[in-house]
Design an enzyme around this catalytic site. Structure first.
Site, PDB file in Angstrom:
ATOM      1  N   HIS A  32       0.811  -1.215   0.000  1.00  0.00           N
ATOM      2  CA  HIS A  32       0.000   0.000   0.000  1.00  0.00           C
ATOM      3  C   HIS A  32       0.843   1.264   0.000  1.00  0.00           C
ATOM      4  O   HIS A  32       0.378   2.334   0.404  1.00  0.00           O
ATOM      5  CB  HIS A  32      -0.960   0.007   1.201  1.00  0.00           C
ATOM      6  CG  HIS A  32      -2.331   0.480   0.855  1.00  0.00           C
ATOM      7  ND1 HIS A  32      -2.769   1.748   1.112  1.00  0.00           N
ATOM      8  CD2 HIS A  32      -3.367  -0.136   0.240  1.00  0.00           C
ATOM      9  CE1 HIS A  32      -4.010   1.890   0.705  1.00  0.00           C
ATOM     10  NE2 HIS A  32      -4.401   0.758   0.166  1.00  0.00           N
TER      11      HIS A  32
ATOM     12  N   GLU B 217     -11.313  12.738  14.311  1.00  0.00           N
ATOM     13  CA  GLU B 217     -10.662  13.038  13.037  1.00  0.00           C
ATOM     14  C   GLU B 217     -11.346  14.244  12.405  1.00  0.00           C
ATOM     15  O   GLU B 217     -12.388  14.705  12.869  1.00  0.00           O
ATOM     16  CB  GLU B 217     -10.711  11.849  12.069  1.00  0.00           C
ATOM     17  CG  GLU B 217      -9.670  10.783  12.332  1.00  0.00           C
ATOM     18  CD  GLU B 217      -9.442   9.850  11.152  1.00  0.00           C
ATOM     19  OE1 GLU B 217      -9.870  10.210  10.029  1.00  0.00           O
ATOM     20  OE2 GLU B 217      -8.845   8.778  11.346  1.00  0.00           O
TER      21      GLU B 217
ATOM     22  N   ASP C 194      -7.482   3.813   9.480  1.00  0.00           N
ATOM     23  CA  ASP C 194      -8.818   4.028   8.901  1.00  0.00           C
ATOM     24  C   ASP C 194      -9.212   2.885   7.980  1.00  0.00           C
ATOM     25  O   ASP C 194     -10.366   2.467   7.954  1.00  0.00           O
ATOM     26  CB  ASP C 194      -8.842   5.346   8.116  1.00  0.00           C
ATOM     27  CG  ASP C 194      -8.821   6.559   9.031  1.00  0.00           C
ATOM     28  OD1 ASP C 194      -9.376   6.483  10.136  1.00  0.00           O
ATOM     29  OD2 ASP C 194      -8.229   7.584   8.639  1.00  0.00           O
TER      30      ASP C 194
END
Length: 551
Positions: free
Chosen positions: A105, A290, A171
């Site tokens: 990623h 957040e 997340d």
């Protein structure tokens, strides 16, 4: 006599078999020319692939910007396979490059290995034995022993079956445990519990020498802290022991809208300052804090929580058209007993400066909240920009970037911004963060549609970095490739060194933001005096080159 038809069939079969044998021999010859000679002597031949499909799959990452072809891909069925590969490289007169591949990623090829060997870590999960083992004995503590190749979403479900859960998340949960622990692992829980690298008690690591080492805060400390946040340069994480607590059942998920950035950040900072009990007890504040920006109608259309009703959409769209930019504070309060959650949330919202009438709440299961981000990963470029910004300059960053560069250069991606408490980070790890107590993480998460769009977005990223440099904002890019100019001027962010008497020695950060330039030569002299040999390092090859060139 043989039948003519049978003869034809027989010769066709023989031809096919011979053709297959010829191809096999050709492939074997190709292996001997491509692979390092040391590998041919190992019992790994059946687990190493050099076919185009394997090579191509291991040549790109999530960013889909960089192409780096490995020579081969190892599909290990045990940790010993990885150790054998590392030993072969370490003992070779010409060590070959190795990189562990989880979900890959990274966004600019940081997880790739050009002309080296990629290790497909998910292959460890192919056996019949589970690599997620949950201990439900509270003595000394609840924990899960998890393979480095395991996805966090699978850790969530495996632990939740026992009524337990880790406390720090990302997340997006479709990332590997080893991958996030090699970086930091942050989300809206980090302000209270710290990043994931501050929430691990023990690791199994395959070092650059091919040793399988168990390390912790008490055992092999040097390796333990070097690996955490070490970008994979100090070893490959094959097991992590994650502490667990009792899991809540539900989450009250809220979104509050702002048009004033100073009110938005002030409320965020107030909420992360609330003290709560650690461990199994409830917190006095929200469990998750957040924030993000809404800058256009497209981003608003993708907002699919409780605000998705037509009436709310029209109201927010009108607000967006009026102000051009909206700041959204996203919160969550975990609970199991519904009786007090309304009162708790109402109490916490008092005194906040959000726009009246623009509070949107939704009740979801705990697991659904943690899995809120899940979408198909498209094979398109993702030139993401992730930064750490100190609190003292966040208003300047808003004026110059959010209200300046991004407003002039429209964006359709997600823009995250939220604060964390520095004292929740263990500074003994390899992670690099600003010196101030309150740190903001900023994520400009965008995707490109074509080459022209990609160039435009990468140019905009450079404008953001140039603005921070010219304004004297101590911005730390989380993406290694973006730091190269700083390395050229002031040394390397991470220098990986190996010593005969130690698996790994970590020379800490020497960026100009972290240590003065005069400290770099002294660190190098200390390394030489200790008999430490600088070694080739996959993700830091450019960085090491510049360090040696400067010094």
């Amino acid at each position: 006599m043989f039948n003519t038809g049978s003869n034809s069939t027989f010769f066709i079969i023989v031809f096919i078999i011979l053709s297959h044998l010829i191809c096999t021999i050709g492939q074997a010859k190709q292996w001997t020319t491509l692979l390092p000679p040391e590998l041919l002597e190992l019992n790994l031949a059946t687990k190493i692939r050099v076919d185009p499909q394997a090579i191509n799959q291991a040549s790109t990452d999530f960013g889909n910007i960089t192409l780096a072809l490995p020579v081969a891909v190892l599909y290990p069925t045990s940790v010993n396979d990885i150790a054998l590969l590392m030993q072969a490289s370490h003992s070779s007169s010409t060590p070959f490059k190795i990189a562990a591949r989880g979900r890959s990623h990274s966004t600019h090829g940081q997880a790739l290995v050009r002309n080296g060997i990629a290790i497909q870590m998910s292959s460890l999960n192919s056996g019949n034995v589970s690599r997620i083992n949950v201990s439900t004995n509270p003595v000394p503590y609840y924990y899960a022993d998890v393979g480095g190749e395991q996805l966090w979403v699978d850790v969530l479900h495996a632990t939740f079956q026992h009524g337990l859960t880790p406390v720090s998340w990302t997340d997006y949960l479709y990332l590997t445990v080893g991958g996030t622990l090699s970086n930091a692992g942050i989300s809206g829980q980090a302000f209270h519990h710290g990043p994931q690298i501050s929430n691990v008690h023990e690791l199994d690591v395959v070092t650059g020498k091919g040793e399988i080492v168990t390390c912790s805060q008490q055992l092999n400390q040097e390796l333990f802290y070097a690996v955490l946040g070490g970008l994979g340069q100090f070893g490959i994480i094959t097991r992590a022991r994650i502490p667990l607590v009792h899991a809540p059942k539900r989450a009250r998920w809220l979104r509050l809208l702002y048009t004033d950035f100073s009110h938005f950040t002030r409320d965020q900072e107030y909420l992360i300052s609330l003290k709560g009990e650690d461990g199994n007890g409830p917190t006095n504040g929200f469990n998750y804090v957040e924030g993000f920006l809404l800058t256009n109608e497209s981003m608003l259309n993708n907002w699919t929580s409780s605000t998705s009703s037509g009436r709310n959409h029209r109201r927010i769209s009108s607000l967006l058209a009026q102000h051009g930019m909206i700041y959204c504070l996203e919160l969550s309060k975990y609970y199991s007993d519904h009786s007090s959650v309304d009162q708790d949330v109402d109490s916490l919202l008092k005194g906040l400066s959000f726009l009246p009438g623009y509070v949107f709440a939704n009740d979801v299961s705990y697991t659904d909240f943690l899995e809120r981000v899940h979408q198909e990963e498209q094979k398109i470029p993702h030139p993401w920009l992730n930064l750490f910004i100190p609190k003292s300059r966040v208003l300047d960053f808003d004026r110059g970037v959010f209200k300046g560069i991004l407003k002039r250069n429209a964006t359709t991606g997600i823009i995250l911004i939220y604060p964390m408490n520095k004292h929740k980070w263990d500074e003994r790890t390899s992670a690099v963060i600003p010196e101030e107590e309150i740190i903001y993480t900023v994520g400009v998460l965008q995707s490109a549609t074509d080459e022209v769009d990609l160039k435009y977005l990468e140019d905009r990223n450079r404008k953001i970095l140039n603005f921070c440099d010219e304004a004297g904002i101590q911005c730390l890019p989380l993406d290694v490739h973006l730091r190269v100019p700083d390395f050229v001027k002031d040394g390397a962010d991470i220098v990986s060194v190996h010593c005969k008497r130690s698996s790994t020695i970590h020379l800490h950060r020497t960026l100009n933001q972290v240590a003065p330039r005069s400290r770099v030569p002294r660190l190098m002299d200390e390394a030489k005096a200790a008999g430490i040999k600088l070694v080739y390092s996959v993700a830091t090859e450019v960085l090491l080159y510049y360090v040696l060139k400067i010094l």
